[in-house]
Design an enzyme around this catalytic site. Sequence first.
Site, PDB file in Angstrom:
ATOM      1  CB  SER A  71      -0.501   0.284   0.893  1.00  0.00           C
ATOM      2  OG  SER A  71      -1.419   1.782   1.242  1.00  0.00           O
ATOM      3  CE1 TYR A 109      -3.358  -2.426   4.799  1.00  0.00           C
ATOM      4  CE2 TYR A 109      -3.580  -0.241   4.902  1.00  0.00           C
ATOM      5  CZ  TYR A 109      -3.762  -1.101   4.213  1.00  0.00           C
ATOM      6  OH  TYR A 109      -4.450  -1.511   2.851  1.00  0.00           O
TER       7      TYR A 109
END
Length: 238
Positions: free
Chosen positions: A135, A148
């Site tokens: 990401s 995350y």
Amino acid sequence: MRTALITGAARGQGLSHARRLTDLGWAVILADVLDEVGAASAQELRNAGHRADYLHLDVSDPDSWAEVAEFVRDTCGTLDGLVNNAGIINVAPLTDETLQTWNRILSVNLTGTFLGLQTLEPLLRDGSGVVNVSSVFGPVGAAGYAAYCSSKSGIIGLTKVAALELAPRRIRVNAICPGGVSTEMNANEPEGGVANDTPFGRRAVVEEISGTVAFLLGDDSSFITGTEITIDGGLTAK
Ligand SMILES: NC(=O)c1ccc[n+]([C@@H]2O[C@H](COP(=O)([O-])OP(=O)(O)OC[C@H]3O[C@@H](n4cnc5c(N)ncnc54)[C@H](O)[C@@H]3O)[C@@H](O)[C@H]2O)c1
């Protein structure tokens, strides 16, 4: 016919990658924990004349991976592509993050990618490709995303190690770093946030990510390994 296994492919980006690959003539194995949705997605691909199977897989569970490996061995024998796409997210300030949530996110996003590489490596054909889904919140930090960001950052390191170790077999291992993409994962977030920060002024649609996955699994990227491609509408160019 080339075969790719895609984790987290019941819906969202994973399903879009499966659609793109089947359009290019690949057979696909969709793997997910959302069995009903995943089975329907595989059926939809078969109805369109493609070869697609659905398998239950919890990427954080080594036994679940062993069952997937057995299926691959019994059906196609080897794989030409692996997309480690399954992922989950949580938003909490660092000081409020529970150890349980931290461990869960790391175990799905990072350990899941590690287990996929480790379990399926013997079944990956020489010259095949792996795409690990990181990401923009991997190379770049974001307040509220400790677990995350750490998991997605870890995927980039793991990608480089795997690329080095698998280079003798000409297996290419790369990561993608999408910016905001409209999926169930962020369905409850206001459209404003990431979209407003993105120079293109919007989130991506899933199809805009799938082209890069197909490129990284295909022959046109034959000298690309151990790196990451950012797909973020300019978000991290600033
Ligand atoms: N949506 C975004 O803005 C965005 C941005 C960058 C990266 N990503 C990453 O893209 C990937 C795909 O996410 P998405 O946007 O399609 O969201 P999504 O929630 O629609 O898809 C994630 C999929 O992973 C599956 N999954 C969750 N836990 C699993 C487990 N333990 N085992 C197997 N499957 C599991 C879910 O069931 C779901 O089908 C994720 O890794 C996510 O972190 C998303």
